[in-house]
Design a protein around this motif. Sequence first.
Motif, PDB file in Angstrom:
ATOM      1  N   LYS A  14       0.824  -1.215  -0.131  1.00 43.02           N
ATOM      2  CA  LYS A  14       0.010   0.073  -0.026  1.00 43.02           C
ATOM      3  C   LYS A  14       0.839   1.107   0.027  1.00 43.02           C
ATOM      4  CE  LYS A  14      -3.861  -2.156   2.635  1.00 43.02           C
ATOM      5  NZ  LYS A  14      -4.616  -2.179   3.914  1.00 43.02           N
ATOM      6  N   ALA A  15       2.106   1.426   0.786  1.00 44.25           N
ATOM      7  CA  ALA A  15       2.685   2.390   0.973  1.00 44.25           C
ATOM      8  C   ALA A  15       3.452   2.625  -0.355  1.00 44.25           C
ATOM      9  CB  ALA A  15       3.892   2.303   1.885  1.00 44.25           C
ATOM     10  N   MET A  16       3.934   1.597  -1.182  1.00 39.95           N
ATOM     11  CA  MET A  16       4.528   1.726  -2.381  1.00 39.95           C
ATOM     12  C   MET A  16       3.609   2.155  -3.723  1.00 39.95           C
ATOM     13  SD  MET A  16       7.595   0.815  -1.803  1.00 39.95           S
ATOM     14  CE  MET A  16       8.244   0.925  -3.554  1.00 39.95           C
ATOM     15  N   ARG A  17       2.621   1.848  -3.437  1.00 39.37           N
ATOM     16  CA  ARG A  17       1.542   2.421  -4.423  1.00 39.37           C
ATOM     17  C   ARG A  17       1.189   3.938  -4.076  1.00 39.37           C
ATOM     18  NH1 ARG A  17      -2.956  -1.046  -2.777  1.00 39.37           N
ATOM     19  NH2 ARG A  17      -1.578  -3.037  -2.956  1.00 39.37           N
ATOM     20  N   VAL A  18       1.163   4.237  -2.855  1.00 38.45           N
ATOM     21  CA  VAL A  18       1.157   5.676  -2.330  1.00 38.45           C
ATOM     22  C   VAL A  18       2.111   6.670  -3.020  1.00 38.45           C
ATOM     23  CG1 VAL A  18       0.908   7.391  -0.623  1.00 38.45           C
ATOM     24  CG2 VAL A  18      -0.636   5.485  -0.653  1.00 38.45           C
ATOM     25  N   VAL A  19       3.224   5.992  -2.647  1.00 40.02           N
ATOM     26  CA  VAL A  19       4.620   6.664  -3.297  1.00 40.02           C
ATOM     27  C   VAL A  19       4.512   6.715  -4.837  1.00 40.02           C
ATOM     28  CG1 VAL A  19       7.051   6.380  -3.312  1.00 40.02           C
ATOM     29  CG2 VAL A  19       5.976   5.952  -1.119  1.00 40.02           C
ATOM     30  N   GLY A  20       4.091   5.751  -5.585  1.00 35.49           N
ATOM     31  CA  GLY A  20       4.259   5.501  -6.877  1.00 35.49           C
ATOM     32  C   GLY A  20       3.361   6.532  -7.442  1.00 35.49           C
ATOM     33  N   ARG A  21       2.171   6.748  -6.758  1.00 37.18           N
ATOM     34  CA  ARG A  21       1.275   7.685  -7.336  1.00 37.18           C
ATOM     35  C   ARG A  21       1.770   9.160  -7.325  1.00 37.18           C
ATOM     36  NH1 ARG A  21      -4.180   4.943  -4.533  1.00 37.18           N
ATOM     37  NH2 ARG A  21      -4.219   3.326  -6.243  1.00 37.18           N
ATOM     38  N   PHE A  22       2.516   9.458  -6.152  1.00 38.85           N
ATOM     39  CA  PHE A  22       2.858  10.700  -5.695  1.00 38.85           C
ATOM     40  C   PHE A  22       3.898  10.877  -6.810  1.00 38.85           C
ATOM     41  CE2 PHE A  22       6.338  13.436  -3.590  1.00 38.85           C
ATOM     42  CZ  PHE A  22       5.384  14.539  -3.405  1.00 38.85           C
ATOM     43  N   VAL A  23       4.875  10.108  -7.100  1.00 38.66           N
ATOM     44  CA  VAL A  23       5.972  10.301  -8.042  1.00 38.66           C
ATOM     45  C   VAL A  23       5.260  10.450  -9.290  1.00 38.66           C
ATOM     46  CG1 VAL A  23       7.864   9.037  -9.246  1.00 38.66           C
ATOM     47  CG2 VAL A  23       7.688   9.019  -6.776  1.00 38.66           C
ATOM     48  N   GLY A  24       4.447   9.679  -9.635  1.00 35.22           N
ATOM     49  CA  GLY A  24       3.612   9.841 -10.995  1.00 35.22           C
ATOM     50  C   GLY A  24       3.187  11.316 -11.286  1.00 35.22           C
ATOM     51  N   LYS A  25       2.569  11.509 -10.217  1.00 36.84           N
ATOM     52  CA  LYS A  25       1.709  13.041 -10.109  1.00 36.84           C
ATOM     53  C   LYS A  25       3.046  14.282 -10.313  1.00 36.84           C
ATOM     54  CE  LYS A  25      -2.551  12.167  -7.888  1.00 36.84           C
ATOM     55  NZ  LYS A  25      -3.187  12.508  -6.851  1.00 36.84           N
ATOM     56  N   ALA A  26       4.160  14.074  -9.466  1.00 33.84           N
ATOM     57  CA  ALA A  26       5.208  14.948  -9.449  1.00 33.84           C
ATOM     58  C   ALA A  26       5.788  15.138 -10.829  1.00 33.84           C
ATOM     59  CB  ALA A  26       6.262  14.550  -8.426  1.00 33.84           C
ATOM     60  N   ARG A  27       5.831  13.689 -11.525  1.00 29.03           N
ATOM     61  CA  ARG A  27       6.636  13.906 -13.069  1.00 29.03           C
ATOM     62  C   ARG A  27       5.739  14.394 -13.927  1.00 29.03           C
ATOM     63  NH1 ARG A  27       9.165   7.798 -13.826  1.00 29.03           N
ATOM     64  NH2 ARG A  27      10.731   8.216 -12.354  1.00 29.03           N
ATOM     65  N   ALA A  28       4.504  14.418 -13.758  1.00 32.23           N
ATOM     66  CA  ALA A  28       3.255  14.988 -14.508  1.00 32.23           C
ATOM     67  C   ALA A  28       3.405  16.548 -14.494  1.00 32.23           C
ATOM     68  CB  ALA A  28       1.815  14.549 -14.489  1.00 32.23           C
ATOM     69  N   MET A  29       3.417  16.979 -13.178  1.00 31.66           N
ATOM     70  CA  MET A  29       3.713  18.619 -13.140  1.00 31.66           C
ATOM     71  C   MET A  29       4.750  19.043 -13.651  1.00 31.66           C
ATOM     72  SD  MET A  29       1.650  18.558  -9.238  1.00 31.66           S
ATOM     73  CE  MET A  29       2.583  19.996  -8.589  1.00 31.66           C
ATOM     74  N   SER A  30       5.978  18.157 -13.422  1.00 37.71           N
ATOM     75  CA  SER A  30       7.062  18.658 -14.107  1.00 37.71           C
ATOM     76  C   SER A  30       7.184  18.776 -15.426  1.00 37.71           C
ATOM     77  CB  SER A  30       8.236  17.733 -13.462  1.00 37.71           C
ATOM     78  OG  SER A  30       9.618  18.185 -14.135  1.00 37.71           O
ATOM     79  N   ARG A  31       6.733  17.776 -16.055  1.00 39.28           N
ATOM     80  CA  ARG A  31       6.527  17.730 -17.428  1.00 39.28           C
ATOM     81  C   ARG A  31       5.624  19.013 -18.174  1.00 39.28           C
ATOM     82  NH1 ARG A  31       3.516  13.283 -18.350  1.00 39.28           N
ATOM     83  NH2 ARG A  31       5.075  12.115 -17.088  1.00 39.28           N
ATOM     84  N   HIS A  32       4.320  19.138 -17.184  1.00 36.26           N
ATOM     85  CA  HIS A  32       3.654  20.283 -17.867  1.00 36.26           C
ATOM     86  C   HIS A  32       4.311  21.541 -17.661  1.00 36.26           C
ATOM     87  CE1 HIS A  32      -0.032  22.270 -18.359  1.00 36.26           C
ATOM     88  NE2 HIS A  32      -0.069  23.010 -17.271  1.00 36.26           N
ATOM     89  N   PHE A  33       5.043  21.712 -16.312  1.00 37.97           N
ATOM     90  CA  PHE A  33       5.739  23.081 -16.258  1.00 37.97           C
ATOM     91  C   PHE A  33       6.925  23.294 -17.204  1.00 37.97           C
ATOM     92  CE2 PHE A  33       9.421  25.269 -14.141  1.00 37.97           C
ATOM     93  CZ  PHE A  33       8.509  26.462 -13.833  1.00 37.97           C
ATOM     94  N   ARG A  34       7.403  22.000 -17.506  1.00 34.83           N
ATOM     95  CA  ARG A  34       8.516  22.390 -18.784  1.00 34.83           C
ATOM     96  C   ARG A  34       7.987  22.735 -19.839  1.00 34.83           C
ATOM     97  NH1 ARG A  34      13.138  18.006 -18.894  1.00 34.83           N
ATOM     98  NH2 ARG A  34      13.956  19.421 -17.101  1.00 34.83           N
ATOM     99  N   SER A  35       6.772  21.912 -20.454  1.00 38.12           N
ATOM    100  CA  SER A  35       6.441  22.225 -21.776  1.00 38.12           C
ATOM    101  C   SER A  35       5.838  23.804 -21.807  1.00 38.12           C
ATOM    102  CB  SER A  35       5.157  21.437 -22.020  1.00 38.12           C
ATOM    103  OG  SER A  35       3.937  21.536 -21.291  1.00 38.12           O
ATOM    104  N   GLY A  36       5.371  24.295 -20.590  1.00 38.96           N
ATOM    105  CA  GLY A  36       5.000  25.855 -20.677  1.00 38.96           C
ATOM    106  C   GLY A  36       6.148  26.518 -20.825  1.00 38.96           C
TER     107      GLY A  36
END
Length: 125
Positions: A27-49
């Motif tokens: 369960k903890a690994m799933r939560v960490v994986g979701r958090f890392v995925g969201k952080a990568r998506a935000m980073s990708r969106h920021f970089r594209s802007g």
Amino acid sequence: MFGIDGSEFLLFAVVALVVIGPKDLPKAMRVVGRFVGKARAMSRHFRSGIDAMIREAELEEMETKWKAENERIMAQYADPVLPPPHVEAPAPPLAIEAPAVDVPAPEPELPLGAPAVETPVEAKP
């Protein structure tokens, strides 16, 4: 990734197993994986802007350079016959008179159903 090599990652996994426990570790690994995925998506969106803003600034800079170069070339190779682009050309005359030409009168047309007149052909002796 993050400068963690294999031995450090193994130590981190053993500490997480001991602290969290084997039951709650997935369960903890799933939560960490979701958090890392969201952080990568935000980073990708920021970089594209940021990249889009940089491209727009470069395009504006190139357009101003092209415009200045175009004006320089047009001034250098201006055609003396044509008026400059900012000067309005004189208006063409409204009506042009054609010279008088003698046109032969059209031949009269025969009414429909009228017999055609044949011209006699002279026989040669």
